[in-house]
Design an enzyme around this catalytic site. Structure first.
Site, PDB file in Angstrom:
ATOM      1  N   ASP A  68     -12.164 -22.118   8.933  1.00  0.00           N
ATOM      2  CA  ASP A  68     -12.355 -21.297  10.131  1.00  0.00           C
ATOM      3  C   ASP A  68     -11.752 -19.902   9.980  1.00  0.00           C
ATOM      4  O   ASP A  68     -12.399 -18.895  10.255  1.00  0.00           O
ATOM      5  CB  ASP A  68     -11.826 -22.004  11.383  1.00  0.00           C
ATOM      6  N   GLY A  87      -0.389 -35.269  18.434  1.00  0.00           N
ATOM      7  CA  GLY A  87       0.054 -34.966  17.077  1.00  0.00           C
ATOM      8  C   GLY A  87      -0.821 -35.535  15.985  1.00  0.00           C
ATOM      9  O   GLY A  87      -0.492 -35.447  14.818  1.00  0.00           O
ATOM     10  N   GLY A 145      -3.909 -34.547  15.299  1.00  0.00           N
ATOM     11  CA  GLY A 145      -4.839 -33.573  14.760  1.00  0.00           C
ATOM     12  C   GLY A 145      -6.236 -33.706  15.332  1.00  0.00           C
ATOM     13  O   GLY A 145      -7.205 -33.249  14.734  1.00  0.00           O
ATOM     14  N   LEU A 146      -6.385 -34.326  16.501  1.00  0.00           N
ATOM     15  CA  LEU A 146      -7.686 -34.482  17.147  1.00  0.00           C
ATOM     16  C   LEU A 146      -7.835 -33.529  18.323  1.00  0.00           C
ATOM     17  O   LEU A 146      -8.733 -33.671  19.144  1.00  0.00           O
ATOM     18  CB  LEU A 146      -7.889 -35.934  17.600  1.00  0.00           C
ATOM     19  N   SER A 147      -6.908 -32.587  18.423  1.00  0.00           N
ATOM     20  CA  SER A 147      -7.014 -31.464  19.337  1.00  0.00           C
ATOM     21  C   SER A 147      -6.835 -31.815  20.801  1.00  0.00           C
ATOM     22  O   SER A 147      -7.638 -31.468  21.656  1.00  0.00           O
ATOM     23  CB  SER A 147      -8.345 -30.735  19.129  1.00  0.00           C
ATOM     24  N   ASP A 156     -11.457 -25.625  17.376  1.00  0.00           N
ATOM     25  CA  ASP A 156     -11.108 -26.738  18.257  1.00  0.00           C
ATOM     26  C   ASP A 156     -11.671 -26.535  19.660  1.00  0.00           C
ATOM     27  O   ASP A 156     -12.347 -27.409  20.221  1.00  0.00           O
ATOM     28  CB  ASP A 156      -9.596 -26.915  18.323  1.00  0.00           C
TER      29      ASP A 156
END
Length: 401
Positions: free
Chosen positions: A38, A124, A126-128, A174
């Site tokens: 990104d 925490g 990492g799945l936003s 995200d």
């Protein structure tokens, strides 16, 4: 949690009122492929998930904003006029940051609100969860205040809230995936221009399994900044051959290969090699999905992880073990780390009839080798942010939020 129970929790928290309680939902997201691309201006392929953040919200007659969540004890009550100074280093910074950015874009709140959030995204992992929290707040408040809904605008506003108010220098992926998600579709997003298309993600007979390593991601911030700096160094070196390029992903694989020796540092060259190849893998993945070639898609997932491990060096022992064990399961087409790295989650594409075996065998092998107890989420690709119909108040929303 059932919507009726959430409504009871809301009324317990805030009391009764003639004003209606409205339900909104924003998903978490998983990046299927295209990691650390990104901020290099290339293509990513995220997708919204079925689980996420549900928001119950009700208007007040004054200018007081009250925030609570089922996930943490901390609550906040603040006047609309004091939003700019409401940073608390708590979860409330995300929705307050959105309100602050609405204010700065001349769409400030004209009344007070009571908000209750319920999240079922593992924190925490990492799945936003933060983007989900931001986007659902923006969508709900713009709706209740009577403003035009533009999903790209919501993503950008939410990103600004996290950058400027919360103080996290995140990219756009995200928030964009959470806002623009579509059922049974991934999103091909060109991060440089925000051009995007929805790509059908037809996985009949297969499912996604998110594996949470439960490894604390203590190195993420420092290593993330280091990787960004290395990519910027690669750009400066390659500008000797391509003076107009400003982002690594602007180069084709052929252009990079022809001038890679301009990068003197071996490590920096390896970082750049990952970016160029990963950007190309995203485009190949879209072709595979359009051809309904899930085997090829799985191969590209595997190659992505190997590159992140060997060239970009953002994996870790725990992620590598989980990926290795996932690939040992017959019925796994591909498995890779997802997110910034150094812990967090893996994503695997697995045949549905092998999913139960996957969870049991990968979980046992991982725990034996690491001493950590993993968590697994069998899921499908869901919709982006939306308002839930009033009938949802008597329906289960475990999968929706």
């Amino acid at each position: 949690m059932e919507a009726s129970k959430l409504l009871s929790r809301f009324e317990q928290q805030y009391g009764a009122s003639p004003a209606p309680v409205r339900f909104f939902h924003a998903p978490g997201r998983v990046n299927l492929i295209g990691e650390h691309i990104d901020y290099n201006g290339g293509y990513v392929l995220p997708a919204a998930l079925e689980f996420g953040t549900t928001l119950l919200i009700r208007e007040r007659e004054d200018h007081c904003v009250r925030l609570a969540t089922t996930n943490f004890e901390y609550q906040l009550e603040i006047d609309v006029s004091a939003l700019a100074d409401a940073k608390q280093d708590q979860w409330t910074d995300y929705p307050i940051g959105v309100m602050n950015q609405l204010q700065q874009s001349d769409r400030g709140l004209t009344k007070g609100y009571e908000l209750l959030f319920h999240g079922d995204i593992p924190n925490g992992a990492g799945l936003s969860s933060s983007a989900s929290l931001e986007v659902v707040t923006a969508y709900a408040l713009l709706t209740l205040e009577g403003h035009h809904i533009d999903r790209t605008d919501i993503a950008l506003l939410s990103q600004r809230a996290e950058n400027r108010f919360v103080g996290v220098n995140c990219g756009i992926m995200d928030q964009f995936a959470v806002a623009q998600g579509k059922l049974d579709h991934a999103i091909l997003l060109l991060c440089d221009t925000l051009e995007y298309t929805h790509v059908p993600f037809q996985t009949d007979g297969y499912c996604l399994i998110i594996g949470n390593t439960n490894k604390r991601r203590g190195l993420v911030d420092s290593k993330y900044n280091e990787r960004r700096a290395q990519c910027e160094e690669a750009v400066r070196a390659l500008q000797a051959a391509y003076p107009h390029m400003t982002l690594l992903a602007h180069l084709t694989a052929e252009q990079f290969e022809a001038e890679a020796d301009k990068i003197a540092d071996d490590t920096v060259r390896a970082r750049a090699a990952h970016v160029i190849a990963e950007n190309d893998r995203v485009k190949q993945s879209v072709d595979a999905l359009k051809n309904n070639d899930l085997i090829r898609f799985g191969e590209l997932m595997n190659a992505s992880h190997d590159s992140l491990r060997d060239l970009y060096e953002v994996s870790c022992e725990e992620l590598d073990i989980m990926v290795k064990e996932a690939r040992c399961i017959e019925g796994t087409l591909g498995s890779r780390m997802t997110g910034a790295g150094f812990g967090g989650c893996t994503v695997s594409l697995v045949r549905e009839d092998a999913a139960e075996q996957f969870v049991v065998r990968v979980g046992a092998a991982y725990e034996e080798q690491t001493g950590l107890h993993p968590e697994f989420y069998i899921c499908r690709v869901g919709d982006g942010v939306r308002e839930l119909a009033p009938l949802a108040k008597t329906a289960k929303i475990d999968k929706e939020g």
